[in-house]
Design a protein around this motif. Structure first.
Motif, PDB file in Angstrom:
ATOM      1  N   HIS A  68       0.855  -1.189   0.000  1.00 10.55           N
ATOM      2  CA  HIS A  68       0.000   0.000   0.000  1.00 10.55           C
ATOM      3  C   HIS A  68       0.889   1.236   0.000  1.00 10.55           C
ATOM      4  N   PHE A  69       0.875   1.966  -1.114  1.00 13.57           N
ATOM      5  CA  PHE A  69       1.621   3.212  -1.220  1.00 13.57           C
ATOM      6  C   PHE A  69       0.669   4.348  -0.895  1.00 13.57           C
ATOM      7  N   SER A  70       1.106   5.257  -0.047  1.00 15.74           N
ATOM      8  CA  SER A  70       0.248   6.348   0.395  1.00 15.74           C
ATOM      9  C   SER A  70       1.066   7.625   0.520  1.00 15.74           C
ATOM     10  N   PRO A  71       0.439   8.785   0.261  1.00 15.60           N
ATOM     11  CA  PRO A  71       1.163  10.037   0.481  1.00 15.60           C
ATOM     12  C   PRO A  71       1.414  10.292   1.972  1.00 15.60           C
ATOM     13  N   HIS A  72       0.722   9.532   2.829  1.00 18.28           N
ATOM     14  CA  HIS A  72       0.873   9.647   4.281  1.00 18.28           C
ATOM     15  C   HIS A  72       1.229   8.269   4.848  1.00 18.28           C
ATOM     16  N   PRO A  73       2.458   7.800   4.625  1.00 16.57           N
ATOM     17  CA  PRO A  73       2.812   6.421   4.973  1.00 16.57           C
ATOM     18  C   PRO A  73       2.711   6.078   6.454  1.00 16.57           C
ATOM     19  N   ARG A  74       2.787   7.053   7.336  1.00 17.32           N
ATOM     20  CA  ARG A  74       2.713   6.759   8.769  1.00 17.32           C
ATOM     21  C   ARG A  74       1.286   6.854   9.316  1.00 17.32           C
ATOM     22  N   LYS A  75       0.363   7.278   8.479  1.00 14.90           N
ATOM     23  CA  LYS A  75      -1.022   7.438   8.913  1.00 14.90           C
ATOM     24  C   LYS A  75      -1.645   6.078   9.211  1.00 14.90           C
ATOM     25  N   LYS A  76      -2.364   6.002  10.315  1.00 22.04           N
ATOM     26  CA  LYS A  76      -3.111   4.798  10.666  1.00 22.04           C
ATOM     27  C   LYS A  76      -4.533   4.957  10.138  1.00 22.04           C
ATOM     28  N   TYR A  77      -4.955   4.039   9.300  1.00 21.58           N
ATOM     29  CA  TYR A  77      -6.282   4.111   8.708  1.00 21.58           C
ATOM     30  C   TYR A  77      -7.286   3.365   9.570  1.00 21.58           C
ATOM     31  N   LYS A  78      -8.486   3.918   9.650  1.00 22.84           N
ATOM     32  CA  LYS A  78      -9.545   3.316  10.459  1.00 22.84           C
ATOM     33  C   LYS A  78      -9.878   1.909   9.952  1.00 22.84           C
ATOM     34  N   ASN A  79     -10.026   1.767   8.644  1.00 21.06           N
ATOM     35  CA  ASN A  79     -10.294   0.469   8.022  1.00 21.06           C
ATOM     36  C   ASN A  79      -9.036   0.027   7.294  1.00 21.06           C
ATOM     37  N   GLU A  80      -8.356  -0.946   7.858  1.00 21.76           N
ATOM     38  CA  GLU A  80      -7.110  -1.422   7.257  1.00 21.76           C
ATOM     39  C   GLU A  80      -7.381  -2.043   5.891  1.00 21.76           C
ATOM     40  N   LEU A  81      -6.474  -1.811   4.975  1.00 23.35           N
ATOM     41  CA  LEU A  81      -6.582  -2.374   3.639  1.00 23.35           C
ATOM     42  C   LEU A  81      -6.181  -3.839   3.680  1.00 23.35           C
ATOM     43  N   GLU A  82      -7.046  -4.703   3.200  1.00 22.66           N
ATOM     44  CA  GLU A  82      -6.734  -6.121   3.068  1.00 22.66           C
ATOM     45  C   GLU A  82      -7.632  -6.698   1.986  1.00 22.66           C
ATOM     46  N   ILE A  83      -7.166  -7.772   1.354  1.00 19.13           N
ATOM     47  CA  ILE A  83      -7.946  -8.456   0.331  1.00 19.13           C
ATOM     48  C   ILE A  83      -7.968  -9.943   0.659  1.00 19.13           C
ATOM     49  N   GLU A  84      -8.824 -10.672  -0.029  1.00 19.15           N
ATOM     50  CA  GLU A  84      -8.931 -12.110   0.198  1.00 19.15           C
ATOM     51  C   GLU A  84      -8.773 -12.840  -1.126  1.00 19.15           C
ATOM     52  N   THR A  85      -8.009 -13.915  -1.097  1.00 14.96           N
ATOM     53  CA  THR A  85      -7.910 -14.800  -2.253  1.00 14.96           C
ATOM     54  C   THR A  85      -7.774 -16.234  -1.765  1.00 14.96           C
ATOM     55  N   GLU A  86      -8.475 -17.127  -2.420  1.00 16.83           N
ATOM     56  CA  GLU A  86      -8.450 -18.547  -2.050  1.00 16.83           C
ATOM     57  C   GLU A  86      -8.797 -18.745  -0.571  1.00 16.83           C
ATOM     58  N   GLY A  87      -9.673 -17.883  -0.026  1.00 18.52           N
ATOM     59  CA  GLY A  87     -10.083 -17.996   1.365  1.00 18.52           C
ATOM     60  C   GLY A  87      -9.056 -17.510   2.370  1.00 18.52           C
ATOM     61  N   VAL A  88      -7.984 -16.880   1.897  1.00 17.60           N
ATOM     62  CA  VAL A  88      -6.915 -16.388   2.769  1.00 17.60           C
ATOM     63  C   VAL A  88      -6.913 -14.862   2.734  1.00 17.60           C
ATOM     64  N   ILE A  89      -6.855 -14.239   3.912  1.00 20.28           N
ATOM     65  CA  ILE A  89      -6.781 -12.777   4.008  1.00 20.28           C
ATOM     66  C   ILE A  89      -5.342 -12.342   3.751  1.00 20.28           C
ATOM     67  N   ILE A  90      -5.168 -11.400   2.825  1.00 25.63           N
ATOM     68  CA  ILE A  90      -3.853 -10.854   2.505  1.00 25.63           C
ATOM     69  C   ILE A  90      -3.782  -9.450   3.099  1.00 25.63           C
TER      70      ILE A  90
END
Length: 89
Positions: free
Chosen positions: A60-82
């Motif tokens: 995850h590239f962000s203009p604010h790399p140290r910012k903590k996001y309320k909803n963390e970015l994650e995806i799922e594939t083959e039933g596994v959370i990435i």
């Protein structure tokens, strides 16, 4: 691969694939990436290919790399959370 979400780009090299997207909100970004990974999974299934979640990374590239996001970015594939990693090999 033509059915990948319109706001997501992709690149192929040998047996590696990269998907990338941008958005002004984490929610939209997560939805775009998840939709794209689902379509990519369907494409892989049609061609009898498999995604290996253990080799799948999310950067995850962000203009604010140290910012903590309320909803963390994650995806799922083959039933596994990435979840995001901080560096890639």
């Amino acid at each position: 691969m033509n059915s990948i979400h319109q706001h997501t780009e992709h690149g192929l090299f040998a047996d590696d694939t990269a998907l990338w997207a941008s958005s002004n909100t984490i929610t939209n970004l997560k939805n775009r990436l998840q939709s794209s990974i689902n379509e990519f999974q369907n494409w892989c299934n049609a061609w009898k290919l498999t995604i290996q979640p253990s080799k799948t990374e999310l950067l995850h590239f962000s203009p604010h790399p140290r910012k903590k996001y309320k909803n963390e970015l994650e995806i799922e594939t083959e039933g596994v959370i990435i979840k995001p990693v901080f560096s890639s090999r």
